[in-house]
Structure formats: C-alpha cells, structure tokens
Design a protein around this motif. Structure first.
Motif, PDB file in Angstrom:
ATOM      1  N   ALA A 155      38.522  18.062  33.963  1.00 37.40           N
ATOM      2  CA  ALA A 155      38.518  16.673  33.508  1.00 37.40           C
ATOM      3  C   ALA A 155      38.111  16.546  32.043  1.00 37.40           C
ATOM      4  CB  ALA A 155      37.580  15.846  34.375  1.00 37.40           C
ATOM      5  N   ALA A 156      37.444  17.559  31.520  1.00 33.95           N
ATOM      6  CA  ALA A 156      37.047  17.533  30.108  1.00 33.95           C
ATOM      7  C   ALA A 156      38.241  17.680  29.172  1.00 33.95           C
ATOM      8  CB  ALA A 156      36.026  18.634  29.836  1.00 33.95           C
ATOM      9  N   PHE A 157      39.404  18.033  29.723  1.00 32.82           N
ATOM     10  CA  PHE A 157      40.617  18.211  28.922  1.00 32.82           C
ATOM     11  C   PHE A 157      41.726  17.335  29.508  1.00 32.82           C
ATOM     12  CE2 PHE A 157      38.145  22.110  28.619  1.00 32.82           C
ATOM     13  CZ  PHE A 157      38.099  22.317  27.249  1.00 32.82           C
ATOM     14  N   PRO A 158      41.671  16.028  29.279  1.00 36.93           N
ATOM     15  CA  PRO A 158      42.687  15.133  29.851  1.00 36.93           C
ATOM     16  C   PRO A 158      44.059  15.374  29.237  1.00 36.93           C
ATOM     17  CG  PRO A 158      41.288  13.946  28.297  1.00 36.93           C
ATOM     18  CD  PRO A 158      40.665  15.296  28.474  1.00 36.93           C
ATOM     19  N   GLY A 159      45.092  15.121  30.035  1.00 34.91           N
ATOM     20  CA  GLY A 159      46.453  15.226  29.537  1.00 34.91           C
ATOM     21  C   GLY A 159      47.013  16.627  29.497  1.00 34.91           C
ATOM     22  N   LEU A 160      46.388  17.567  30.192  1.00 35.60           N
ATOM     23  CA  LEU A 160      46.898  18.940  30.190  1.00 35.60           C
ATOM     24  C   LEU A 160      48.240  19.025  30.906  1.00 35.60           C
ATOM     25  CD1 LEU A 160      43.871  21.291  31.021  1.00 35.60           C
ATOM     26  CD2 LEU A 160      44.978  20.902  28.812  1.00 35.60           C
ATOM     27  N   ALA A 161      49.188  19.726  30.297  1.00 38.76           N
ATOM     28  CA  ALA A 161      50.446  20.053  30.963  1.00 38.76           C
ATOM     29  C   ALA A 161      50.430  21.485  31.478  1.00 38.76           C
ATOM     30  CB  ALA A 161      51.625  19.856  30.022  1.00 38.76           C
ATOM     31  N   ALA A 162      49.544  22.302  30.921  1.00 36.86           N
ATOM     32  CA  ALA A 162      49.446  23.698  31.354  1.00 36.86           C
ATOM     33  C   ALA A 162      47.999  24.142  31.266  1.00 36.86           C
ATOM     34  CB  ALA A 162      50.330  24.598  30.496  1.00 36.86           C
ATOM     35  N   MET A 163      47.611  24.984  32.201  1.00 33.60           N
ATOM     36  CA  MET A 163      46.271  25.551  32.156  1.00 33.60           C
ATOM     37  C   MET A 163      46.338  26.983  32.650  1.00 33.60           C
ATOM     38  SD  MET A 163      44.140  26.261  34.949  1.00 33.60           S
ATOM     39  CE  MET A 163      44.089  25.979  36.729  1.00 33.60           C
ATOM     40  N   GLY A 164      45.400  27.784  32.124  1.00 36.73           N
ATOM     41  CA  GLY A 164      45.399  29.186  32.517  1.00 36.73           C
ATOM     42  C   GLY A 164      44.004  29.695  32.770  1.00 36.73           C
ATOM     43  N   ILE A 165      43.961  30.859  33.406  1.00 41.63           N
ATOM     44  CA  ILE A 165      42.717  31.580  33.639  1.00 41.63           C
ATOM     45  C   ILE A 165      42.884  32.954  33.011  1.00 41.63           C
ATOM     46  CG2 ILE A 165      41.142  32.539  35.351  1.00 41.63           C
ATOM     47  CD1 ILE A 165      42.200  30.375  37.300  1.00 41.63           C
ATOM     48  N   ALA A 166      41.984  33.289  32.109  1.00 44.13           N
ATOM     49  CA  ALA A 166      42.022  34.610  31.470  1.00 44.13           C
ATOM     50  C   ALA A 166      41.229  35.589  32.320  1.00 44.13           C
ATOM     51  CB  ALA A 166      41.432  34.524  30.065  1.00 44.13           C
ATOM     52  N   GLY A 167      41.854  36.698  32.658  1.00 44.00           N
ATOM     53  CA  GLY A 167      41.199  37.674  33.512  1.00 44.00           C
ATOM     54  C   GLY A 167      41.167  39.059  32.903  1.00 44.00           C
ATOM     55  N   VAL A 168      40.739  40.020  33.712  1.00 42.87           N
ATOM     56  CA  VAL A 168      40.644  41.412  33.270  1.00 42.87           C
ATOM     57  C   VAL A 168      41.334  42.341  34.262  1.00 42.87           C
ATOM     58  CG1 VAL A 168      38.549  41.085  31.901  1.00 42.87           C
ATOM     59  CG2 VAL A 168      38.349  41.626  34.345  1.00 42.87           C
ATOM     60  N   ALA A 169      42.284  41.810  35.032  1.00 44.97           N
ATOM     61  CA  ALA A 169      42.923  42.612  36.079  1.00 44.97           C
ATOM     62  C   ALA A 169      43.652  43.825  35.518  1.00 44.97           C
ATOM     63  CB  ALA A 169      43.902  41.741  36.874  1.00 44.97           C
ATOM     64  N   ARG A 170      44.052  43.764  34.278  1.00 44.39           N
ATOM     65  CA  ARG A 170      44.800  44.875  33.687  1.00 44.39           C
ATOM     66  C   ARG A 170      44.008  46.183  33.701  1.00 44.39           C
ATOM     67  NH1 ARG A 170      46.543  45.286  27.333  1.00 44.39           N
ATOM     68  NH2 ARG A 170      47.740  47.204  27.453  1.00 44.39           N
ATOM     69  N   SER A 171      42.686  46.083  33.653  1.00 42.72           N
ATOM     70  CA  SER A 171      41.857  47.285  33.622  1.00 42.72           C
ATOM     71  C   SER A 171      41.161  47.553  34.955  1.00 42.72           C
ATOM     72  CB  SER A 171      40.805  47.161  32.519  1.00 42.72           C
ATOM     73  OG  SER A 171      39.962  46.037  32.751  1.00 42.72           O
ATOM     74  N   ARG A 172      41.595  46.864  36.032  1.00 43.32           N
ATOM     75  CA  ARG A 172      40.913  46.959  37.314  1.00 43.32           C
ATOM     76  C   ARG A 172      41.764  47.650  38.372  1.00 43.32           C
ATOM     77  NH1 ARG A 172      35.806  46.422  35.663  1.00 43.32           N
ATOM     78  NH2 ARG A 172      35.315  44.345  34.912  1.00 43.32           N
ATOM     79  N   ASP A 173      41.089  48.098  39.440  1.00 39.07           N
ATOM     80  CA  ASP A 173      41.790  48.798  40.519  1.00 39.07           C
ATOM     81  C   ASP A 173      42.220  47.798  41.594  1.00 39.07           C
ATOM     82  OD1 ASP A 173      39.572  48.239  42.169  1.00 39.07           O
ATOM     83  OD2 ASP A 173      38.657  50.193  41.757  1.00 39.07           O
ATOM     84  N   PRO A 174      43.048  48.230  42.554  1.00 41.60           N
ATOM     85  CA  PRO A 174      43.539  47.308  43.588  1.00 41.60           C
ATOM     86  C   PRO A 174      42.432  46.659  44.409  1.00 41.60           C
ATOM     87  CG  PRO A 174      44.946  49.235  43.501  1.00 41.60           C
ATOM     88  CD  PRO A 174      43.775  49.522  42.604  1.00 41.60           C
ATOM     89  N   GLY A 175      41.326  47.382  44.639  1.00 44.40           N
ATOM     90  CA  GLY A 175      40.226  46.784  45.387  1.00 44.40           C
ATOM     91  C   GLY A 175      39.633  45.587  44.676  1.00 44.40           C
ATOM     92  N   TRP A 176      39.468  45.705  43.352  1.00 46.95           N
ATOM     93  CA  TRP A 176      38.976  44.579  42.567  1.00 46.95           C
ATOM     94  C   TRP A 176      39.946  43.409  42.660  1.00 46.95           C
ATOM     95  CZ3 TRP A 176      40.669  41.402  38.771  1.00 46.95           C
ATOM     96  CH2 TRP A 176      39.713  40.647  38.082  1.00 46.95           C
ATOM     97  N   MET A 177      41.231  43.696  42.599  1.00 48.95           N
ATOM     98  CA  MET A 177      42.234  42.635  42.680  1.00 48.95           C
ATOM     99  C   MET A 177      42.138  41.896  44.013  1.00 48.95           C
ATOM    100  SD  MET A 177      45.635  44.322  40.975  1.00 48.95           S
ATOM    101  CE  MET A 177      45.794  44.480  39.202  1.00 48.95           C
ATOM    102  N   GLU A 178      41.966  42.636  45.100  1.00 48.73           N
ATOM    103  CA  GLU A 178      41.861  41.999  46.412  1.00 48.73           C
ATOM    104  C   GLU A 178      40.651  41.086  46.488  1.00 48.73           C
ATOM    105  OE1 GLU A 178      41.788  45.256  49.103  1.00 48.73           O
ATOM    106  OE2 GLU A 178      43.965  45.569  49.064  1.00 48.73           O
ATOM    107  N   ASP A 179      39.583  41.451  45.800  1.00 51.06           N
ATOM    108  CA  ASP A 179      38.348  40.662  45.840  1.00 51.06           C
ATOM    109  C   ASP A 179      38.391  39.448  44.913  1.00 51.06           C
ATOM    110  OD1 ASP A 179      37.234  42.444  47.640  1.00 51.06           O
ATOM    111  OD2 ASP A 179      36.184  43.598  46.103  1.00 51.06           O
ATOM    112  N   ASN A 180      39.191  39.488  43.857  1.00 46.78           N
ATOM    113  CA  ASN A 180      39.116  38.471  42.818  1.00 46.78           C
ATOM    114  C   ASN A 180      40.368  37.618  42.615  1.00 46.78           C
ATOM    115  OD1 ASN A 180      36.409  38.957  41.109  1.00 46.78           O
ATOM    116  ND2 ASN A 180      37.174  40.936  41.818  1.00 46.78           N
ATOM    117  N   LEU A 181      41.547  38.181  42.817  1.00 44.35           N
ATOM    118  CA  LEU A 181      42.754  37.421  42.506  1.00 44.35           C
ATOM    119  C   LEU A 181      43.039  36.273  43.470  1.00 44.35           C
ATOM    120  CD1 LEU A 181      45.323  40.080  41.216  1.00 44.35           C
ATOM    121  CD2 LEU A 181      43.873  38.523  39.912  1.00 44.35           C
ATOM    122  N   PRO A 182      42.739  36.387  44.775  1.00 43.63           N
ATOM    123  CA  PRO A 182      43.048  35.237  45.649  1.00 43.63           C
ATOM    124  C   PRO A 182      42.393  33.935  45.200  1.00 43.63           C
ATOM    125  CG  PRO A 182      42.653  37.183  46.979  1.00 43.63           C
ATOM    126  CD  PRO A 182      42.296  37.554  45.562  1.00 43.63           C
TER     127      PRO A 182
END
Length: 447
Positions: free
Chosen positions: A43-70
């Motif tokens: 709500a602090a950014f009214p009028g958004l047409a796009a939003m993203g989440i910056a992550g670190v999955a590129r350097s992580r293993d599949p177990g980390w992905m299962e715990d964090n990406l959902p």
C-alpha cells in the motif's frame, strides 16, 4: 496503466533490478521488494502495475527452493497480475544442484498455473540471442555461442557446457520441452507451430528471439496467453518482449523518456564478482583515479578473521573518502588468480561454499551501510549477482525503485528502508557480465 500487469521473482538481485528497469523505463510503475511484501508494504506504493521479489535462488540448491519459493510464488499470485515471471540470468547458467531453473518451474507450475510456460531468454538490447534453441551472448570481442563463451563456459559455479536450452533444461526437469523456432517466426508459422507443440504435450516452450521482429512476436504469444494465468520463465527478455507488443498495440507510448543520470561528487563501490569483464572495469576505475582497496575473500572462511578484514577495509575506505577519493572495495581483481585461492581455503576449512559466499556478500553490504551512515554518501555500486543479494539483505532494504538508466541490465535505483540512514540511498546492482569498461566511472559521472 493502473491494473496489475505482471509480477516477478528474480533468482538474483541484479537480474531483478534489470526487470524493474525494463518496465519502469517503459512507463510501467514497478517496485521490487526483498521479501514477499505485506499488505501495508504494498500500500505504500499506490498505482503499481508490476511488482517483484528479489531472491537468491540462483545460488541455492533444490532443498532451499522447496523451502522458500512456494511462499514467494503465492505472494506473486496474490498480486493478481495475469503474467507471473520467474526471472533467470540471461546466460541461463544453472545446474541440477545449484540454481536449478527446472526445479523452480516444477515448484511454480502447480501454484501459478497456465496451459504452457513460455521461455524467453533472448534480449537484443543486452546482446542475448536465441536461434533454434541455442543461446548466444555478446561481449566486447563479439558474439559467442554459450558453450564457447569466454566467461560463461568457465563459470566457477555453473559452467555452461551446453548452448541448447532444451538439452540444458532437460537435466533439471522431466517436463516436456518444445520450441518455437526462428524459421517459423520468420515465415509466419508461429501460431501453427505453437499449437503443434502444445498438442504434442510440450509444457515448457522456448521462443527464439534474435531481433526486434522476433522479440515483438514473442511478446504477442506471451500476451495472448496472458489473458489467462501464465507462468513465464526467462531473462528480462520477457519484459522487453511484452513492452514491444504492448507498444505495437498502442497500449504503451512508443517512447518513454526516463530521468537522466546525474553526476555525484563521490561514489563508494564494492565488488564480489570474479568475472573478467568486471575485473577490466575495476582496472578502468583505478586508471580514472578510484582508490582500489583489496579485501581478501579467503578470510571469510573464519568469522573472526573476516570481521577483522572488513573492519580494516572500512577504515581504509573512510580514510580514502576523507581525501576526496572515489573508493572501490574488491574481493577479486584478477579472476583467475582470485577464485582458486578462495576455493582452496573453503576446501581446507571444511566450510560450505554457500556459507562463505553469504558471509562475503553480507560483509560487503555492511561496508556500504557503514559508509552511508558515517558519511551520508548519496550513491553506491554493488557488483556481483550473488553478492548483491546478500549485501542488500545486510543493508536492511525493504524495496527498490528504478531512478535512471545506467547500463542495460543495471539501472540506478533508490533504496526504501525503515532505517533512516539507509533510506534514499542511490544504488546500482551490477552483474559481473554487465556494463561497459567504464561502468564504475559512469556510475559516478552520469551519462
């Protein structure tokens, strides 16, 4: 454009800022968060047409992905955009055990839906081209097929030994992979080929992109599917393609004039990249008068030694800044000489590479935070895809918005933080492969 258009998860921070760059500088209001945002944070950014989440999955293993990406994918779905994009590096570097793009697709598909999943990597604006399923990337010396690329074929974590994205991705997922190839795009057979691919059971369908024409056609396929839920995978080529098509429809202005990058009196930079391109940029900065402070990355295998080394770099930086010098703290100046000692130190210590890399990135982030709080310096550069993620987390950043273009894939951004000392900092997150030789210089002097 007030309705939600697109939501994205970036598998590293530099890539995430590149998505924000393409959208923002096309006139699409976009903000990137460092974790799934609360309703109040959105709500602090009214009028958004796009939003993203910056992550670190590129350097992580599949177990980390299962715990964090959902959780991240669920937050993107709640934004209500018709297109959700899992953003990967434009050189597609990944493996079954590190940054697995296939694993991310397997996790995201049941949550985000879609009859098929477009894969768009090609982006001519950053000299990435896909032809007949094979990825090519440009350097100062020319354009190389990825398995012959002088940097990516020898990437220290995920060397790219296969340029055919279908073959590379098939090592990471059992989902059937198709292709909309260059010949069909150039002969008007795109829709028929796509329909045939879907009928044959393809779930992930790469789309060749080599020029503006094929880019816009890829955007058309994406947008037509985007009227229902679509889960797309790719580089910022996804956004370049979507913008090209929306401009063709007249839904976006043909041109958009972003703010100009202004100069600053001084700049503070940190670099954890071991890319030869980044190394050349450090050399150019030194020739331009930057004070280069070497920070021994091998110290990061020991917490106490690393803290001591970071404190020494801080004091040296403050001294150089007080002498009116621009400062660049680097953990790797000569990539071939620097990565091997670090690997050897990690091996001898028994530490995990992920743990040490986290420590390096966090240490560089603390340096930026300390310099900002002690000097009020307005602008910083953080170089290194994995480094940027850990550094921004250490800074205590809530979100980033794009301020001005600097280099394709590495815009100047503004920090939003509850920490008043950090809030408002201008920062650019630069992947090792991004930018011209004068990148650090231009980050200070403007364009």
């Amino acid at each position: 454009m007030a309705d939600p258009l697109l939501a994205f998860y970036g598998d590293d921070f530099t890539g995430s800022s590149a998505v924000m760059e393409v959208l923002s500088f096309a006139g699409i209001p976009t903000v990137m968060f460092l974790k799934p945002p609360s309703a109040e944070e959105l709500a602090a950014f009214p009028g958004l047409a796009a939003m993203g989440i910056a992550g670190v999955a590129r350097s992580r293993d599949p177990g980390w992905m299962e715990d964090n990406l959902p959780q991240a994918f669920a937050a993107l779905a709640e934004f209500g955009a018709p297109i959700v994009h899992y953003k990967v590096c434009s050189t597609f570097d990944s493996s079954p055990s590190c940054g697995s793009i296939g694993k991310a697709i397997d996790i995201g598909a049941p949550i985000l839906g879609g009859a098929w999943h477009p894969l768009i990597i090609g982006a001519p604006a950053i000299r990435r081209y896909q032809a007949f399923g094979n990825l090519f990337a440009g350097t100062d010396d020319g354009v190389y097929r990825l398995d012959r690329h002088p940097v990516m074929s020898r990437h220290p974590a995920t060397p790219m030994d296969e340029a055919d994205l279908r073959l590379h991705l098939s090592r990471q997922t059992d989902r059937r992979i198709g292709l909309v190839d260059l010949a069909s795009l150039k002969t008007g057979q795109t829709d028929r080929m796509l329909a045939n691919q879907i009928e044959d059971g393809a779930e992930i369908i790469p789309i060749d992109v080599v020029d503006d024409e094929t880019l816009a056609d890829a955007g058309r396929l994406l947008w037509n599917e985007g009227r229902g839920p679509v889960f797309a995978i790719g580089s910022q080529g996804v956004e370049y393609a979507l913008v090209a098509h929306l401009r063709a429809l007249g839904d976006l202005p043909a041109t958009f004039e972003p703010p100009k990058l202004a100069a600053v009196d001084q700049i503070f930079c940190v670099s954890g990249s071991c890319s030869p391109i980044n190394s050349a940029q450090i050399t150019a900065a030194e020739a331009h008068g930057f004070e280069i402070i070497d920070l021994d990355a091998t110290c990061a295998v020991d917490v106490a030694e690393w803290d001591k080394a970071v404190e020494q770099a801080l004091q040296a930086s403050l001294q150089a800044l007080s002498a009116r010098r621009d400062v660049l703290v680097a953990t790797a100046r000569e990539p071939d000489a620097s990565t091997s000692p670090l690997k050897q130190a990690i091996s001898r210590s028994g530490s995990s590479a992920a743990e040490v890399n986290d420590r390096i990135g966090a240490g560089l982030g603390r340096l930026v935070a300390d310099i900002r709080s002690r000097t009020g310096l307005p602008r910083a550069v953080i170089a290194g895809g994995d480094t940027s993620g850990h550094a921004m987390t250490a800074l205590g950043v809530t979100a980033l918005s794009a301020l001005a273009p600097l280099a394709p894939g590495a815009p100047l951004c503004q920090v939003h933080s509850q920490n008043e000392a950090i809030d408002g900092l201008e920062v650019t997150l630069k992947g090792g492969q991004m930018g011209s030789r004068e990148f650090f210089i231009k980050a200070k002097t403007g364009l």
